[in-house]
Design an enzyme around this catalytic site. Sequence first.
Site, PDB file in Angstrom:
ATOM      1  N   GLU A 273       9.548  -4.031  10.162  1.00 53.44           N
ATOM      2  CA  GLU A 273       9.973  -2.735   9.606  1.00 53.44           C
ATOM      3  C   GLU A 273      10.511  -1.817  10.699  1.00 53.44           C
ATOM      4  O   GLU A 273       9.852  -1.617  11.736  1.00 53.44           O
ATOM      5  CB  GLU A 273       8.778  -2.072   8.885  1.00 53.44           C
TER       6      GLU A 273
ATOM      7  N   ASP B  49       0.842  -1.206   0.000  1.00 59.64           N
ATOM      8  CA  ASP B  49       0.000   0.000   0.000  1.00 59.64           C
ATOM      9  C   ASP B  49       0.877   1.256   0.000  1.00 59.64           C
ATOM     10  O   ASP B  49       0.366   2.381  -0.065  1.00 59.64           O
ATOM     11  CB  ASP B  49      -1.021  -0.012   1.156  1.00 59.64           C
TER      12      ASP B  49
ATOM     13  N   LYS C 146      -1.064  -9.423   3.176  1.00 60.26           N
ATOM     14  CA  LYS C 146      -0.271  -8.914   4.316  1.00 60.26           C
ATOM     15  C   LYS C 146      -1.144  -7.972   5.143  1.00 60.26           C
ATOM     16  O   LYS C 146      -1.868  -7.144   4.585  1.00 60.26           O
ATOM     17  CB  LYS C 146       0.983  -8.192   3.812  1.00 60.26           C
TER      18      LYS C 146
ATOM     19  N   ASP D  76      -0.962  -6.241  -0.131  1.00 58.40           N
ATOM     20  CA  ASP D  76      -1.348  -5.598   1.136  1.00 58.40           C
ATOM     21  C   ASP D  76      -2.858  -5.463   1.266  1.00 58.40           C
ATOM     22  O   ASP D  76      -3.524  -4.966   0.348  1.00 58.40           O
ATOM     23  CB  ASP D  76      -0.753  -4.179   1.189  1.00 58.40           C
TER      24      ASP D  76
HETATM   25  O1  KIV Z   1       3.577  -1.087   1.539  1.00 54.97           O
HETATM   26  C1  KIV Z   1       4.756  -1.451   1.474  1.00 54.97           C
HETATM   27  O2  KIV Z   1       5.474  -1.221   0.505  1.00 54.97           O
HETATM   28  C2  KIV Z   1       5.287  -2.200   2.616  1.00 54.97           C
HETATM   29  C3  KIV Z   1       6.782  -2.361   2.685  1.00 54.97           C
HETATM   30  C4  KIV Z   1       7.367  -1.113   3.214  1.00 54.97           C
HETATM   31  C5  KIV Z   1       7.176  -3.546   3.466  1.00 54.97           C
HETATM   32  O3  KIV Z   1       4.559  -2.611   3.455  1.00 54.97           O
END
Ligand code: KIV
Length: 263
Positions: free
Chosen positions: A181, A45, A112, A84
């Site tokens: 992270e 995201d 995720k 995500d």
């Molecule tokens: O949204 C994204 O790109 C992420 C990464 C920073 C792991 O969650």
Amino acid sequence: MKPTTLADLRQLKKEKRKFATITAYDASFAHLFAEQGINVMLIGDSLGMTVQGFDSTLPVTVEDISYHTRSVRNGAPNAFLIADLPFMSYATPEQSFASAAALMRAGANMVKIEGGDWLCNTVKMLAERAVPVCGHLGLTPQSVNILGGYKVQGRSEDAAQKLLNDAIALENAGMQLLVLECVPAELAKRVTDALDIPVIGIGAGNMTDAQILVMHDALGITAKAPKFAKDFLKETGNIRDAINLYIEEVESGAYPDKAHSFN
Ligand code: KIV
């Protein structure tokens, strides 16, 4: 080439072989990343910032992630794709079913979600319904308004212990990968050692099983890149060589070095 699976990633962890992953949002870059040898991509995201130009990930919708997941799948048919679940699309387990179904139908292999042990039930129920789940702990950008900014997490012993407990609880609930992270490298190592599943770090030192970078950070496009980001394009001069160098440095443990980590 045969499709990459979760079993392949678990085997890499078992053999202590580090692997590189990256965010991807469109077919052309996904194709290039796969050609250079990146087999795991995240439709993050973060596209709310990198593609849409917002100042956070909060405006991103399930429809946005579905659109980009379809594009990435078209460019990289055999890659393992993590998509995500965006802000407020998994606030209840029931809501997560519909959101996850949309992303899996768009071509994701896994979804995720950001957050700690309050998500155990959601993880368990998604896994029972054939949706593999990647967790995301540490700096969770969807919680920016609670965290008060994009800051390193898990610095105190209490916070570190809570993060470790969350990771173990989520693994027990059925989580199959974890993104960590912006946490101190030592904490990332503790979590990586404690879990059987692969742990993918970003701003979490070089002792995790894998690394991920936002592609715009790895290619020097982000105007104000975070401390842990490295511009591989600057060192190499062309995109394919930049991605090769990123892969090489992740696999050897050269990236992230101390200058790109938090201690
Ligand atoms: O949204 C994204 O790109 C992420 C990464 C920073 C792991 O969650």
